[in-house]
Structures are given as structure tokens and as C-alpha cells.
Design an enzyme around this catalytic site. Structure first.
Site, short mmCIF file in Angstrom:
data_model
loop_
_atom_site.label_atom_id
_atom_site.label_comp_id
_atom_site.label_asym_id
_atom_site.label_seq_id
_atom_site.Cartn_x
_atom_site.Cartn_y
_atom_site.Cartn_z
N TYR A 59 0.83 -1.21 0.00
CA TYR A 59 0.00 0.00 0.00
C TYR A 59 0.87 1.26 0.00
O TYR A 59 0.64 2.20 -0.77
CB TYR A 59 -0.96 0.00 1.20
CG TYR A 59 -1.63 1.35 1.35
CD1 TYR A 59 -2.46 1.85 0.35
CD2 TYR A 59 -1.40 2.14 2.47
CE1 TYR A 59 -3.03 3.11 0.46
CE2 TYR A 59 -1.97 3.39 2.59
CZ TYR A 59 -2.78 3.87 1.58
OH TYR A 59 -3.34 5.13 1.68
N SER A 141 -3.72 13.95 6.86
CA SER A 141 -4.64 13.48 5.82
C SER A 141 -6.06 13.32 6.38
O SER A 141 -6.24 12.90 7.53
CB SER A 141 -4.16 12.13 5.29
OG SER A 141 -5.18 11.50 4.55
N TYR A 179 -9.93 15.65 1.53
CA TYR A 179 -10.59 14.94 0.44
C TYR A 179 -12.04 15.36 0.52
O TYR A 179 -12.69 15.14 1.56
CB TYR A 179 -10.48 13.42 0.63
CG TYR A 179 -9.21 12.85 0.06
CD1 TYR A 179 -8.85 13.06 -1.26
CD2 TYR A 179 -8.37 12.06 0.85
CE1 TYR A 179 -7.69 12.53 -1.79
CE2 TYR A 179 -7.21 11.52 0.32
CZ TYR A 179 -6.87 11.78 -1.00
OH TYR A 179 -5.72 11.25 -1.52
N THR A 205 -6.94 18.18 -1.99
CA THR A 205 -6.37 17.27 -2.99
C THR A 205 -7.36 17.12 -4.14
O THR A 205 -8.50 16.71 -3.93
CB THR A 205 -6.04 15.92 -2.34
OG1 THR A 205 -5.06 16.16 -1.33
CG2 THR A 205 -5.48 14.93 -3.35
N LYS A 284 -3.72 20.70 -4.11
CA LYS A 284 -2.65 19.69 -4.29
C LYS A 284 -3.04 18.75 -5.43
O LYS A 284 -4.15 18.22 -5.44
CB LYS A 284 -2.46 18.89 -3.01
CG LYS A 284 -1.50 17.73 -3.14
CD LYS A 284 -1.18 17.11 -1.79
CE LYS A 284 -0.19 15.97 -1.89
NZ LYS A 284 -0.80 14.71 -2.33
N HIS A 308 0.79 12.79 -7.02
CA HIS A 308 0.34 11.91 -5.94
C HIS A 308 1.27 10.70 -5.78
O HIS A 308 0.85 9.58 -5.52
CB HIS A 308 -1.09 11.44 -6.25
CG HIS A 308 -1.94 11.15 -5.05
ND1 HIS A 308 -3.04 11.90 -4.71
CD2 HIS A 308 -1.88 10.18 -4.11
CE1 HIS A 308 -3.62 11.39 -3.64
NE2 HIS A 308 -2.92 10.34 -3.25
N ARG A 363 6.90 9.20 1.19
CA ARG A 363 7.24 7.84 1.64
C ARG A 363 8.47 7.72 2.54
O ARG A 363 8.44 6.93 3.50
CB ARG A 363 7.40 6.92 0.43
CG ARG A 363 6.09 6.68 -0.35
CD ARG A 363 6.38 5.80 -1.54
NE ARG A 363 5.25 5.57 -2.41
CZ ARG A 363 4.91 6.37 -3.43
NH1 ARG A 363 5.61 7.47 -3.67
NH2 ARG A 363 3.88 6.07 -4.21
C1 LIG Z 1 0.81 5.64 1.55
C2 LIG Z 1 0.46 6.98 0.93
C3 LIG Z 1 -0.72 7.59 1.31
C4 LIG Z 1 -1.05 8.82 0.76
N1 LIG Z 1 -2.18 9.45 1.19
C5 LIG Z 1 -2.48 10.67 0.72
C6 LIG Z 1 -3.59 11.38 1.23
O1 LIG Z 1 -4.30 10.90 2.10
N2 LIG Z 1 -3.86 12.60 0.70
C7 LIG Z 1 -3.07 13.17 -0.27
O2 LIG Z 1 -3.34 14.27 -0.71
N3 LIG Z 1 -1.98 12.52 -0.74
C8 LIG Z 1 -1.66 11.31 -0.27
N4 LIG Z 1 -0.54 10.68 -0.72
C9 LIG Z 1 0.35 11.36 -1.67
C10 LIG Z 1 1.47 12.14 -0.95
O3 LIG Z 1 0.95 13.25 -0.27
C11 LIG Z 1 2.53 12.65 -1.92
O4 LIG Z 1 1.92 13.43 -2.92
C12 LIG Z 1 3.31 11.52 -2.60
O5 LIG Z 1 3.53 10.45 -1.75
C13 LIG Z 1 4.61 12.04 -3.23
O6 LIG Z 1 5.64 11.99 -2.35
P1 LIG Z 1 6.78 10.82 -2.27
O7 LIG Z 1 7.20 10.49 -3.67
O8 LIG Z 1 7.85 11.51 -1.47
O9 LIG Z 1 6.13 9.68 -1.59
C14 LIG Z 1 -0.20 9.44 -0.20
C15 LIG Z 1 0.99 8.80 -0.56
C16 LIG Z 1 1.32 7.60 0.00
C17 LIG Z 1 2.62 6.95 -0.40
C1 LIG Z 2 -6.86 6.24 1.57
C2 LIG Z 2 -6.46 6.92 0.29
C3 LIG Z 2 -7.60 7.72 -0.22
C4 LIG Z 2 -5.26 7.78 0.55
C5 LIG Z 2 -4.45 8.16 -0.64
O1 LIG Z 2 -4.52 9.25 -1.11
C6 LIG Z 2 -3.53 7.24 -1.23
O2 LIG Z 2 -3.48 6.09 -0.82
O3 LIG Z 2 -2.80 7.65 -2.17
#
Ligand SMILES: Cc1cc2nc3c(=O)[nH]c(=O)nc-3n(C[C@H](O)[C@H](O)[C@H](O)COP(=O)(O)O)c2cc1C
Ligand SMILES: CC(C)CC(=O)C(=O)O
Length: 423
Positions: A59, A141, A179, A205, A284, A308, A363
């Protein structure tokens, strides 16, 4: 047989290391620091993977479809070169900056990421405390496994258990990621709650009207473990929007969230949100210069260029490649932030040189939380901040404001060929 042995070994390792992780989250001494075990943020993932269940790792790590965009995020950053200037006094290099009137110890924000308790019992609480200890904004989030109130309480004051490591300042700065749900009343309650509790900005987002196709989650039948829940949905309304039914047989994960999200969301939401809360609003997930221009015309206070983390539309470009044309479209009217695969001080410099005011890191912070709890995240952030400071010195700049396009060489052949209307 071999598989069983490997699984037993992994589970033993997980047990042992989770114990270490718990200790790291609550104690400021006696735990071997991340900084001693790792030289950079890119090294964290491999060890974190061993501590996580395959479902949780899948995930966190995966992108959508065949993950072209996920790979491109890293590769795009590596195509830019830095051009240093010599004979500059760099005996004092200052990584701090100001964003939306807020002081940041460095131009780095904690990206909003759902479900942080999957990798550590204190999840979002530990992460938010680490951000406060590092003087950086933490973006909570909507889909967190801790509530808006719990996170606010966690950073209210440094405690013996949850405070900053020695030498770190305590500067809580919470932002909230929205969201927009079909249940607009629930979204409104969240906005009221974060405004009341002193969160400092709203991040909407806009790149996820539906969830991208994460094949790993389908394969792993990923679901949130039963002891965890999406606290903001649960606490703010006892009504329909609960986490019930998330992926019990096969992965209905994507479909579940897609059902919760308002897929009819359009630009009208921005004026609605601007009147609903006095907080600054950032969008975003913007990539196109036309969208960026439209957002500014509607009064947004900032834009986060992002795909994302390669988890939504596959073959979307890397955000860093879109920076020059978005900078041209926005003309300095609002700050631009960017994310995607940022792990190095030089990555931060490249984004700033291309016109970003700050970057988001995602991450790597989850891997650090897995490996070392709050202190692990603090150390990971310090590794990145130190790399940034050192690279600024080697580049020949004394502060963040001095980083300009003079210091970056775009890839041969220039930037992406964006259609003229979009420039
Ligand atoms: C496990 C996970 C969950 C995420 N959940 C959200 C979220 O809830 N809302 C959101 O806007 N972006 C979410 N994102 C996107 C991150 O905010 C970010 O845009 C993305 O991970 C890019 O950064 P990275 O390459 O450093 O991981 C999520 C990313 C990951 C990996
Ligand atoms: C639970 C998801 C809606 C969170 C998210 O943005 C993601 O997993 O990239």
C-alpha cells in the site's frame, strides 16, 4: 517449507524490530539512531519493508498501473544538473524560509499520507511530533488513523514521552488535507474543526476524484487491519461515512474510497471553501499551467504540483518537469510547492531553483517512522536538512532566497513540450 521458514523468520524479525521501534518512539537515548545506521533517505525503504506486512508495504510503496509515473518521478529529478558558483562566503548557511507568513526551519513539509498507524502504533501522532520538533509543517490526511483532535493534542506541548530530542525546537505547525466527500456536511465539519483547533492551512487534494489502480493492493487484498480505523470519518460523524466494508473479500479498497469521494467536484468548491474558513487554501495535485492559472484567479493561496507519488494517473508527468511552465503561468502570485521522490538535499535545491518555494516529502518519512518512530523521523529530516545545507554551501548560496534558475541546468532538449495555450 522454505516459504514457511522465510515467513517465520520475517515475523520474528518484525517482532524484534517493532519492539525496538516502540522504544525509539518513547525514549530519547539508548536506541541506535537512524543516522548511524543509514547514510541517506534512499536506504530506509529496504529495511522498513522487512518490518511491514506485505499488504502494508504494498500500500505504501506502490504506484498505479505499471508504475511508469512512480519511476519517472525519480528519473526526472536526476535529469537536472546543478551549476555551482565559487568563492562565496558559506561559513553560515541558513536553510530556513518563510511560507504563507509561517517560519519553516527548512523548505520541507510532511506530505499528507493516509493510515500512518499501519507502520507504527503512534502513527500520525509520532509523525506530527517529529514535524513539530523539526520546525516543519505536518499535513494531516483526511484519511488518517488518528483524529484531527488527537493530532492537535499530541503537538500541544512537548511531553517527556513525546517531546523533541535534545537541541530541537518545538514549533507545531499543523495543516489539514481535505478529500472532499460526497457528504459535504462531513467535509464542512472537518474544516470547522481544524479551524477551531488552530490548524494553519487547508490543502485540497484535487487529483483523486477516484482512487488510482494500485495493482499491489488488489493482489494483496489490502485492507485496513481491524484494530485501526479512519478516525476523522468515524469521530466527526456517527452517520453513514464510516470505514465499514473496506476490502473484506478481495480488494474493494479503491472502490470504497471512490464511493466516499465527491466525484462531481468542480472549481465551484474553491469559492465555497474560501468563505467557509479563514485559513489559506492550497490545491494539491495540479500539473497543468492552465489549471494553475485558474486556481490563482479563484483566489487560492498556494499550489502543490504533484502526481500523488505516481499513485493516480499513470503517465502523468513528474511535477518537477511542469514547474517551469507553471511558474510562467502563475507569475509569482502564489507560492508553488512540489513533491515526488524527493530524498536528497540536491533534489530540494533543484525544485527551488526551478521556482518552487518548498517541497513535500512522503514515503521516506513512512520508512523512517517504521524504523525508528518519532525519533527516527526527526533524524531522517535532519539527514535531509543537513544534506540541503551542505549542498547549498557547495553550490555557493548562503540562504534559500539566493537559490535561483541560474543554478540549474535543465535536461538536454529543454523542458516538456507543453501546448502553447498551457504556457
Ligand atoms: C501511503 C500513501 C498515502 C497517501 N495518502 C495521501 C492522502 O491521504 N492525501 C493526499 O493528498 N496525498 C496522499 N498521498 C500522496 C502524498 O501526499 C505525496 O503526494 C506523494 O507520496 C509524493 O511523495 P513521495 O514520492 O515523497 O512519496 C499518499 C501517498 C502515499 C505513499
Ligand atoms: C486512503 C487513500 C484515499 C489515501 C491516498 O490518497 C492514497 O493512498 O494515495
Amino acid at each position: 517449507m522454505l516459504l514457511a521458514a522465510a515467513a517465520a523468520c520475517r515475523s520474528a524479525l518484525r517482532g524484534r524490530l517493532l519492539h525496538t521501534t516502540a522504544a525509539a518512539a518513547t525514549s530519547s537515548s539508548g536506541v541506535e539512531g537512524l543516522q548511524r545506521r543509514y547514510s541517506n533517505l534512499d536506504q530506509l525503504e529496504a529495511d522498513a519493508k522487512h518490518l511491514l506486512t506485505p499488504q502494508a508495504y504494498g500500500y505504501y510503496a506502490s504506484g498505479s498501473d505499471d508504475q511508469w509515473t512512480l519511476r519517472e518521478n525519480k528519473e526526472a529529478l536526476q535529469r537536472y544538473r546543478l551549476l555551482p558558483r565559487m568563492l562565496v562566503d558559506v561559513s553560515n548557511v541558513d536553510t530556513s524560509t518563510t511560507l504563507l507568513g509561517q517560519h519553516l526551519a527548512s523548505p520541507i513539509l510532511f506530505a499528507p499520507m493516509a493510515q500512518q498507524r499501519l507502520c507504527h502504533p503512534e502513527g500520525e501522532l509520532a509523525m506530527a511530533r517529529a514535524a513539530a520538533a523539526s520546525g516543519l509543517p505536518y499535513i494531516l490526511s483526511t484519511m488518517a488513523t488518528s483524529s484531527i483532535q488527537e493530532v492537535s493534542d499530541a503537538v500541544a506541548a512537548p511531553s517527556a514521552a513525546g517531546g523533541a530530542a535534545e537541541g530541537l525546537a518545538w514549533d507545531p505547525n499543523l495543516w489539514f488535507q481535505i478529500y472532499v466527500l460526497k457528504r459535504r456536511d462531513v467535509t464542512e465539519m472537518m474544516v470547522n474543526e481544524v479551524t477551531r483547533l488552530g490548524y494553519k492551512a487547508l490543502v485540497v487534494t484535487v487529483d483523486a476524484p477516484r482512487l488510482g489502480n494500485r495493482e499491489a493492493d488488489e493482489r494483496n487484498r489490502y485492507s485496513l487491519p481491524p484494530h485501526l480505523s479512519l478516525k476523522n470519518l468515524e469521530l466527526i460523524t456517527k452517520a453513514a461515512a464510516t470505514t465499514e466494508g473496506v476490502a473484506t473479500d478481495g480488494s474493494k479498497f479503491g472502490r470504497h474510497f471512490s464511493d466516499l469521494f465527491d466525484q462531481q467536484l468542480t472549481w465551484d468548491f474553491i469559492p465555497w471553501l474560501k468563505q467557509a474558513s479563514p485559513l489559506p487554501v492550497l490545491l494539491k495535485g495540479i500539473l497543468s499551467p492552465d489549471d494553475a492559472r485558474r486556481a490563482v484567479e479563484l483566489g487560492v493561496d498556494g499550489i502543490i504540483l504533484s502526481n500523488h507519488g505516481g499513485r493516480q494517473l499513470n503517465f502523468a508527468p513528474a511535477a518537477v518537469d511542469m514547474l517551469p511552465s507553471v511558474v510562467a503561468a502563475v507569475g509569482g502570485r502564489v507560492p508553488l510547492l512540489v513533491d515526488g521522490a524527493i530524498t536528497r538535499g540536491t533534489d530540494v535545491i533543484k525544485c527551488l531553483a526551478l521556482g518552487a518555494s518548498a517541497v513535500l516529502v512522503g514515503r521516506p518519512l513512512l520508512w523512517a517512522l517504521t524504523l525508528g518512530g518519532q525519533r527516527g523521523v526527526e533524524e531522517a529530516v535532519e539527514m535531509l536538512r543537513y544534506e540541503l545545507e551542505l549542498s547549498m554551501a557547495l553550490l555557493g548560496v548562503q540562504n534559500v532566497e539566493q537559490i535561483s534558475s541560474d543554478f540549474v541546468i535543465p535536461p538536454r532538449g529543454g523542458h516538456l513540450d507543453i501546448p502553447t495555450a498551457q504556457r
